[in-house]
Design a protein around this motif. Sequence first.
Motif, short mmCIF file in Angstrom:
data_model
loop_
_atom_site.label_atom_id
_atom_site.label_comp_id
_atom_site.label_asym_id
_atom_site.label_seq_id
_atom_site.Cartn_x
_atom_site.Cartn_y
_atom_site.Cartn_z
N LEU A 161 49.32 42.61 42.32
CA LEU A 161 49.07 41.67 43.41
C LEU A 161 47.68 41.86 44.00
N ALA A 162 47.23 43.11 44.14
CA ALA A 162 45.89 43.38 44.67
C ALA A 162 44.82 42.84 43.73
N SER A 163 45.01 43.00 42.44
CA SER A 163 44.02 42.47 41.49
C SER A 163 44.01 40.94 41.50
N GLN A 164 45.19 40.31 41.67
CA GLN A 164 45.25 38.85 41.77
C GLN A 164 44.56 38.36 43.03
N MET A 165 44.76 39.06 44.15
CA MET A 165 44.09 38.67 45.39
C MET A 165 42.58 38.81 45.26
N GLU A 166 42.14 39.89 44.63
CA GLU A 166 40.70 40.10 44.44
C GLU A 166 40.12 39.00 43.56
N LYS A 167 40.85 38.64 42.52
CA LYS A 167 40.41 37.57 41.62
C LYS A 167 40.32 36.25 42.38
#
Length: 196
Positions: A160-166
Motif C-alpha cells: 500500500l505504501a508503494s502504491q501511494m508513493e506511485k
Amino acid sequence: MGRKKLEIKRIENKSSRQVTFSKRRNGLIEKARQLSVLCDASVALLVVSASGKLYSFSSGDNLVKILDRYGKQHADDLKALDIQSKALNYGSHHELLELVESKLVGSNVNNVSVDTLVQLEEHFETALSVTRAKKTELMLKLVENLKEKEKLLKEENQVLASQMEKNHHVGAEAEMEISPAGQISDNLPVTLPLLN
C-alpha cells in the motif's frame, strides 16, 4: 581359528568390565570418526561410564552445535511425547477428581494413609504440569499465528505504501504538465527573463 561369540550381558568381573568398556569405547569413537570422514557427516557421540565419567567425540562441527541442531529438530516431538506419556499415566482431570473424591469423601477421610495423600499430591502435581505444558503449547501456537499475521500485515502495508508513493509521483507529474492551450499550469512558479 574363529573368535568365540560373546554373549551380550553385563560382565560381572569389575576389571574385565572396565577393560571391555575402554576397548569398545575407543572402537566406537573410531567408527564415529570413520563415518564422519567417509560420509562427510556431522557426528556427535556421548558416552557416560558406570562411574559417571563423560567421554565425547564430535566431528567437524562443535558438539554443542550438533546437539543444539538435534534439540531444535526434535524439541516438539520430545515435548509432545512427554505430555502424552504423563497424560496416559494419569488419565483425565475428571478421572483424577473422581479418584480424590473416592479417597477423601465422608467417613473415609480418617482412614487415609500418608502414602495415599502423597500419591494424590503427585497426581495433582503431574496433572498441573501437563495442564501447564498444554497451555504453553497453545500459547506458542497463538504467538506463531500472530507473528504470521504481523508478517502478512507488514507486507500488505509495504504494498500500500508503494502504491501511494506511485500515485503521489503520478499526481506530481500531472501538475507539472503544460495545459493544451500552451499555458503554464497555475501550480508551477513562473520565471520571467529580466530586461536591461
